[in-house]
Scaffold this motif. Structure first.
Motif, short mmCIF file in Angstrom:
data_model
loop_
_atom_site.label_atom_id
_atom_site.label_comp_id
_atom_site.label_asym_id
_atom_site.label_seq_id
_atom_site.Cartn_x
_atom_site.Cartn_y
_atom_site.Cartn_z
N UNK A 64 0.81 -1.21 0.00
CA UNK A 64 0.00 0.00 0.00
C UNK A 64 0.84 1.27 0.00
N UNK A 65 2.08 1.17 0.43
CA UNK A 65 2.90 2.36 0.65
C UNK A 65 4.31 2.12 0.11
N UNK A 66 4.84 3.11 -0.60
CA UNK A 66 6.21 3.00 -1.12
C UNK A 66 6.94 4.30 -0.87
N UNK A 67 8.27 4.21 -0.81
CA UNK A 67 9.07 5.39 -0.49
C UNK A 67 10.16 5.59 -1.52
N UNK A 68 10.39 6.85 -1.87
CA UNK A 68 11.48 7.24 -2.76
C UNK A 68 12.43 8.11 -1.94
N UNK A 69 13.70 7.72 -1.89
CA UNK A 69 14.68 8.38 -1.04
C UNK A 69 15.52 9.37 -1.84
N UNK A 70 16.12 10.31 -1.13
CA UNK A 70 17.02 11.28 -1.75
C UNK A 70 18.26 10.60 -2.33
N UNK A 71 18.73 9.55 -1.66
CA UNK A 71 20.01 8.92 -2.03
C UNK A 71 19.86 7.80 -3.06
N UNK A 72 18.67 7.69 -3.67
CA UNK A 72 18.38 6.67 -4.70
C UNK A 72 18.24 5.27 -4.09
N UNK A 73 19.22 4.86 -3.26
CA UNK A 73 19.17 3.58 -2.54
C UNK A 73 18.98 2.40 -3.48
N UNK A 74 19.69 2.42 -4.61
CA UNK A 74 19.61 1.30 -5.55
C UNK A 74 20.61 0.21 -5.14
N UNK A 75 20.30 -1.01 -5.51
CA UNK A 75 21.21 -2.13 -5.26
C UNK A 75 22.25 -2.16 -6.38
N UNK A 76 23.53 -1.90 -6.07
CA UNK A 76 24.52 -1.68 -7.14
C UNK A 76 24.80 -2.91 -8.00
N UNK A 77 24.59 -4.12 -7.46
CA UNK A 77 24.90 -5.33 -8.21
C UNK A 77 23.72 -5.82 -9.05
N UNK A 78 22.59 -5.12 -8.96
CA UNK A 78 21.40 -5.53 -9.72
C UNK A 78 21.19 -4.59 -10.90
N UNK A 79 20.65 -5.15 -11.97
CA UNK A 79 20.33 -4.35 -13.16
C UNK A 79 19.15 -3.42 -12.86
N UNK A 80 18.90 -2.49 -13.76
CA UNK A 80 17.74 -1.61 -13.65
C UNK A 80 16.47 -2.44 -13.51
N UNK A 81 16.35 -3.47 -14.36
CA UNK A 81 15.15 -4.31 -14.33
C UNK A 81 14.97 -4.97 -12.97
N UNK A 82 16.03 -5.51 -12.43
CA UNK A 82 15.92 -6.23 -11.16
C UNK A 82 15.79 -5.27 -9.97
N UNK A 83 16.33 -4.08 -10.09
CA UNK A 83 16.10 -3.09 -9.04
C UNK A 83 14.62 -2.70 -8.98
N UNK A 84 14.04 -2.45 -10.15
CA UNK A 84 12.64 -2.05 -10.20
C UNK A 84 11.73 -3.18 -9.72
N UNK A 85 12.13 -4.42 -10.01
CA UNK A 85 11.31 -5.57 -9.64
C UNK A 85 11.50 -6.02 -8.19
#
Length: 420
Positions: free
Chosen positions: A108-129
């Protein structure tokens, strides 16, 4: 309509014994500085209450240390409140079990952070998923959903890239896509664009507005940038020292600041960037129906001291504008009103910024019609545009409002403006 999010008397104190410090804060009425000096506790939030409606972009803004980031993290309980109530769809998050809270965060709730907080070893597709993976969705299903959202945020073709291969703006789009992938009702955004260069930041703001026009999410957006708050927010809450000092639309805060702090905060904002045609227009009280004859039009204009008047068909659809001279000539020649209507009056949409109205008003021979399709919503005259640039706009006399709106003579009536 029940609000999507309701915050009631929320407190957050930082220190070794926040519950005891809260009692002292409330009982003794201490300021933030006094509580820190006497009891070694810091006020993060102090008696914060507000509601956010479904589909609204609610912006919380303030300077560093105002409590805005603490607030957004209390809403999803990344930070535990000291006291108060947080409702989502009528359900109290502060009383939820850990299992139920995890379910709300995942669905129900999602958050977008200032620091992006992406997983560096995952592709764009896998980060989004990633969020869909936590929900237990199958690989094929979550990747299909992730591809749809990646395309929606303008990153189609970058699915197999790693975060390090992307620019800052592109990385933030990935963070936004990851949040949107779970299709949350509520989007929490903690200064998501503040680390970006100005041009990229503007692009991301426009992208968010575009996505919001399609998806209609309930968004709580944190920022320290007043221009960003004005651009994005349906309503804005101004915070200082853990307290909300004022909540309102940009226009309300600009025109009627609640205290000296808010007034100082907004003093450098240009009203021309805030106000729109819909906010400064007059209701067209004096109009003439198309089926009326030119003699009726002459009578109406003479009775109200007007030099021109808008003519409507089907109650609210603008057919044109007629001047008193043209109506007199039509009556003498026994012509229908339709034959003498003019179409050379300016038309604007209700969301037209005041800045764009200024050159139109300067050149216009007739009042500006605010229209939606062919429906006449209101009328703007030159004096309205000029007075709206002031902090306390000049109001026309009650009897002059309609006359000014129809004649374009800044509240004086008369035919001079229409004859030029």
């Amino acid at each position: 309509m029940r609000p999507k999010v309701r915050i009631e008397h929320l407190y957050k104190l930082f220190g070794p014994n926040p519950k005891a410090a809260l009692e002292k804060l409330q009982r003794e009425g201490l300021s933030k500085d006094e509580l820190l000096r006497r009891y070694r506790h810091t006020v993060g939030l102090r008696d914060v209450s507000f509601e956010v409606n479904e589909g609204e972009v609610f912006v919380v803004m303030g300077l560093s240390g105002s409590g805005k980031s603490t607030l957004v993290r209390c809403i999803n309980r990344l930070i535990e409140p000291t006291a108060g109530r947080i409702e989502v769809d009528g359900e109290d998050l502060t009383a939820m079990s850990a299992a139920r809270l995890r379910d709300v965060r995942r669905k129900k709730m999602a958050m977008v952070f200032q620091s992006f907080a992406l997983l560096p070893h995952r592709s764009v597709l896998d980060n989004v998923a990633f969020g869909l993976e936590l929900q237990g969705m199958t690989v094929d299903e979550r990747r299909d959903r992730a591809r749809q959202v990646i395309k929606a945020v303008g990153l189609g073709g970058w699915e197999d890239s790693l975060p390090e291969q992307l620019s800052g703006g592109m990385q933030q789009r990935v963070g936004l896509a990851r949040a949107l992938a779970i299709d949350p009702d509520i989007l929490l955004m903690d200064e998501p664009f503040s680390a970006l260069d100005p041009l990229i930041r503007r692009d991301m703001q426009n992208e968010l507005l575009r996505l919001q026009s399609e998806m209609k999410k309930t968004i709580i957006f944190i920022t320290h940038d007043l221009d960003e708050a004005i651009k994005l927010g349906d309503r804005i809450a101004v915070m200082k020292d853990g307290e909300i000092r004022q909540i309102g639309t940009a226009e309300e805060i600009l025109r009627r600041p609640a205290d000296e702090y808010v007034a100082e905060f907004v003093q450098d904002i240009d009203p021309a960037r805030v106000l729109t045609a819909q906010q400064i227009m007059f209701q067209p009280d004096t109009v003439v129906p198309l089926h009326a004859g030119p003699r009726t039009a002459v009578h109406v204009m003479r009775h109200h001291g007007l030099s021109s008047v808008f003519v409507l068909e089907d109650a609210d659809r603008v057919a044109g504008i007629v001047t008193v001279d043209d109506a007199v000539q039509a009556a003498e020649r026994d012509l229908p009103l339709r034959d003498v209507l003019r179409q050379d009056f300016p038309r604007v949409a209700p969301d037209t910024p005041l800045a764009d109205l200024i050159p139109i008003a300067a050149q216009a021979r007739f009042p500006i019609a605010v229209v939606e399709g062919e429906r006449l919503l209101g009328i703007i005259v030159r004096v309205t545009v000029l007075s709206s640039l002031m902090r306390e706009p000049v109001r026309l006399a009650a009897q002059g409002d309609s006359a000014a709106a129809a004649s374009g003579e800044d509240g004086r009536g008369g035919a001079g403006n229409a004859r030029r």
